[in-house]
Design a protein around this motif. Structure first.
Motif, PDB file in Angstrom:
ATOM      1  N   GLU A  80      -9.211  38.868  75.157  1.00  0.00           N
ATOM      2  CA  GLU A  80     -10.363  39.614  74.650  1.00  0.00           C
ATOM      3  C   GLU A  80     -10.142  41.120  74.632  1.00  0.00           C
ATOM      4  N   ARG A  81      -9.092  41.596  75.271  1.00  0.00           N
ATOM      5  CA  ARG A  81      -8.786  43.033  75.231  1.00  0.00           C
ATOM      6  C   ARG A  81      -8.127  43.430  73.909  1.00  0.00           C
ATOM      7  N   LYS A  82      -7.585  42.457  73.189  1.00  0.00           N
ATOM      8  CA  LYS A  82      -6.920  42.733  71.916  1.00  0.00           C
ATOM      9  C   LYS A  82      -7.930  42.606  70.783  1.00  0.00           C
ATOM     10  N   LYS A  83      -8.001  43.644  69.967  1.00  0.00           N
ATOM     11  CA  LYS A  83      -9.004  43.685  68.898  1.00  0.00           C
ATOM     12  C   LYS A  83      -8.403  43.916  67.515  1.00  0.00           C
ATOM     13  N   ASN A  84      -7.194  44.448  67.443  1.00  0.00           N
ATOM     14  CA  ASN A  84      -6.602  44.844  66.168  1.00  0.00           C
ATOM     15  C   ASN A  84      -5.525  43.862  65.723  1.00  0.00           C
ATOM     16  N   LEU A  85      -5.372  43.712  64.403  1.00  0.00           N
ATOM     17  CA  LEU A  85      -4.389  42.783  63.857  1.00  0.00           C
ATOM     18  C   LEU A  85      -2.965  43.126  64.268  1.00  0.00           C
ATOM     19  N   ASP A  86      -2.675  44.417  64.488  1.00  0.00           N
ATOM     20  CA  ASP A  86      -1.319  44.803  64.861  1.00  0.00           C
ATOM     21  C   ASP A  86      -0.989  44.506  66.327  1.00  0.00           C
ATOM     22  N   GLU A  87      -1.925  43.880  67.029  1.00  0.00           N
ATOM     23  CA  GLU A  87      -1.673  43.444  68.409  1.00  0.00           C
ATOM     24  C   GLU A  87      -1.323  41.959  68.475  1.00  0.00           C
ATOM     25  N   PHE A  88      -1.296  41.304  67.315  1.00  0.00           N
ATOM     26  CA  PHE A  88      -1.065  39.855  67.272  1.00  0.00           C
ATOM     27  C   PHE A  88       0.409  39.535  67.045  1.00  0.00           C
ATOM     28  N   ILE A  89       0.890  38.540  67.799  1.00  0.00           N
ATOM     29  CA  ILE A  89       2.219  37.971  67.581  1.00  0.00           C
ATOM     30  C   ILE A  89       2.109  36.459  67.787  1.00  0.00           C
ATOM     31  N   ASN A  90       2.860  35.699  67.002  1.00  0.00           N
ATOM     32  CA  ASN A  90       2.872  34.245  67.145  1.00  0.00           C
ATOM     33  C   ASN A  90       3.633  33.899  68.415  1.00  0.00           C
ATOM     34  N   GLU A  91       2.982  33.193  69.318  1.00  0.00           N
ATOM     35  CA  GLU A  91       3.549  32.905  70.632  1.00  0.00           C
ATOM     36  C   GLU A  91       4.740  31.963  70.565  1.00  0.00           C
ATOM     37  N   ALA A  92       5.641  32.123  71.515  1.00  0.00           N
ATOM     38  CA  ALA A  92       6.806  31.249  71.625  1.00  0.00           C
ATOM     39  C   ALA A  92       6.356  29.809  71.856  1.00  0.00           C
ATOM     40  N   GLY A  93       6.972  28.880  71.157  1.00  0.00           N
ATOM     41  CA  GLY A  93       6.684  27.468  71.341  1.00  0.00           C
ATOM     42  C   GLY A  93       5.500  26.935  70.553  1.00  0.00           C
ATOM     43  N   LYS A  94       4.703  27.805  69.968  1.00  0.00           N
ATOM     44  CA  LYS A  94       3.539  27.370  69.188  1.00  0.00           C
ATOM     45  C   LYS A  94       3.935  27.201  67.730  1.00  0.00           C
ATOM     46  N   ALA A  95       3.429  26.158  67.113  1.00  0.00           N
ATOM     47  CA  ALA A  95       3.642  25.983  65.674  1.00  0.00           C
ATOM     48  C   ALA A  95       2.794  27.010  64.939  1.00  0.00           C
ATOM     49  N   THR A  96       3.345  27.559  63.882  1.00  0.00           N
ATOM     50  CA  THR A  96       2.624  28.545  63.088  1.00  0.00           C
ATOM     51  C   THR A  96       2.805  28.251  61.603  1.00  0.00           C
ATOM     52  N   ARG A  97       2.131  29.019  60.778  1.00  0.00           N
ATOM     53  CA  ARG A  97       2.118  28.778  59.334  1.00  0.00           C
ATOM     54  C   ARG A  97       3.173  29.636  58.643  1.00  0.00           C
ATOM     55  N   GLY A  98       3.780  29.055  57.617  1.00  0.00           N
ATOM     56  CA  GLY A  98       4.734  29.781  56.781  1.00  0.00           C
ATOM     57  C   GLY A  98       4.473  29.481  55.322  1.00  0.00           C
ATOM     58  N   TYR A  99       4.711  30.464  54.475  1.00  0.00           N
ATOM     59  CA  TYR A  99       4.552  30.334  53.032  1.00  0.00           C
ATOM     60  C   TYR A  99       5.922  30.261  52.377  1.00  0.00           C
ATOM     61  N   ILE A 100       6.131  29.258  51.533  1.00  0.00           N
ATOM     62  CA  ILE A 100       7.374  29.141  50.785  1.00  0.00           C
ATOM     63  C   ILE A 100       7.355  30.201  49.689  1.00  0.00           C
ATOM     64  N   PRO A 101       8.371  31.059  49.607  1.00  0.00           N
ATOM     65  CA  PRO A 101       8.372  32.098  48.564  1.00  0.00           C
ATOM     66  C   PRO A 101       8.645  31.506  47.189  1.00  0.00           C
ATOM     67  N   ARG A 102       7.810  31.849  46.242  1.00  0.00           N
ATOM     68  CA  ARG A 102       7.951  31.413  44.854  1.00  0.00           C
ATOM     69  C   ARG A 102       8.028  32.640  43.952  1.00  0.00           C
ATOM     70  N   SER A 103       8.715  32.515  42.850  1.00  0.00           N
ATOM     71  CA  SER A 103       8.838  33.621  41.900  1.00  0.00           C
ATOM     72  C   SER A 103       7.485  34.227  41.588  1.00  0.00           C
ATOM     73  N   ARG A 104       7.447  35.542  41.578  1.00  0.00           N
ATOM     74  CA  ARG A 104       6.267  36.330  41.218  1.00  0.00           C
ATOM     75  C   ARG A 104       5.156  36.273  42.258  1.00  0.00           C
ATOM     76  N   ASN A 105       5.312  35.562  43.357  1.00  0.00           N
ATOM     77  CA  ASN A 105       4.321  35.617  44.436  1.00  0.00           C
ATOM     78  C   ASN A 105       4.371  37.016  45.032  1.00  0.00           C
ATOM     79  N   GLU A 106       3.245  37.445  45.612  1.00  0.00           N
ATOM     80  CA  GLU A 106       3.200  38.757  46.242  1.00  0.00           C
ATOM     81  C   GLU A 106       2.579  38.645  47.631  1.00  0.00           C
ATOM     82  N   PHE A 107       3.160  39.391  48.560  1.00  0.00           N
ATOM     83  CA  PHE A 107       2.582  39.522  49.891  1.00  0.00           C
ATOM     84  C   PHE A 107       2.763  40.968  50.328  1.00  0.00           C
TER      85      PHE A 107
END
Length: 172
Positions: A80-107
């Motif tokens: 609860e002390r963390k409030k900003n998006l730049d304080e987030f990291i995907n924890e070790a051992g946890k499954a997380t989401r990934g996006y397959i890169p496709r032509s012309r996609n933007e991130f």
């Protein structure tokens, strides 16, 4: 420490679930490790006994984009002390989401998503660098198409390069 913040602006995985993967990140020694959003990972197949979670390691320059994913975990912070998006990291051992890169996609990612914090200019090509971070002086991943200020963050929008191979016709 500030971590990378990502936006999945025009990634096909936001509407096309076939372009999403669940992954667990591993370091060079094969141990589960934490991973920032925005890191480009190479998918090495499903984990033993799994049908949904893939093993992922940091991608390198020259890796085939069709075998890669862009890490973009959901920023849920249980501290609860963390409030900003730049304080987030995907924890070790946890499954997380990934996006397959496709032509012309933007991130879009913040400067922390680039090797050494060196950011590109609009129109510059970028590649995959050390630790799967984006290399502003590299080639092969895509092109920086915009730099945008949104609230407290400056985002660098990357348009993914061509991922499809040439179509060949079969001869009888």
């Amino acid at each position: 420490m500030a971590y990378t913040v990502i936006r999945t602006d025009l990634m096909s995985g936001t509407k096309q679930s076939a372009d999403l993967v669940s992954l667990r990140f591993y370091d060079a020694e094969g141990k589960a490790a934490e991973v920032e959003n925005g890191v480009i990972v190479k998918l090495e197949g499903y984990e033993d006994g799994q049908r949904e979670v893939m093993k992922a390691v940091a991608a390198k320059a020259g890796d085939d984009l069709n075998e890669c994913a862009v890490v973009a975990g959901v920023e849920v912070m249980y501290d609860e002390r963390k409030k900003n998006l730049d304080e987030f990291i995907n924890e070790a051992g946890k499954a997380t989401r990934g996006y397959i890169p496709r032509s012309r996609n933007e991130f879009s990612v913040t400067k922390e998503g680039f090797v050494g914090g060196s950011v590109p200019t609009v129109g510059a090509e970028v590649g995959i660098g050390t630790g799967g971070k984006i290399d502003a002086s590299g080639r092969g991943l895509g092109t920086c198409v915009a730099i945008e200020n949104a609230g407290r963050y400056t985002y660098y929008t990357i348009k993914i390069a061509k991922t499809e191979g040439a179509v060949t016709s079969a001869k009888d």
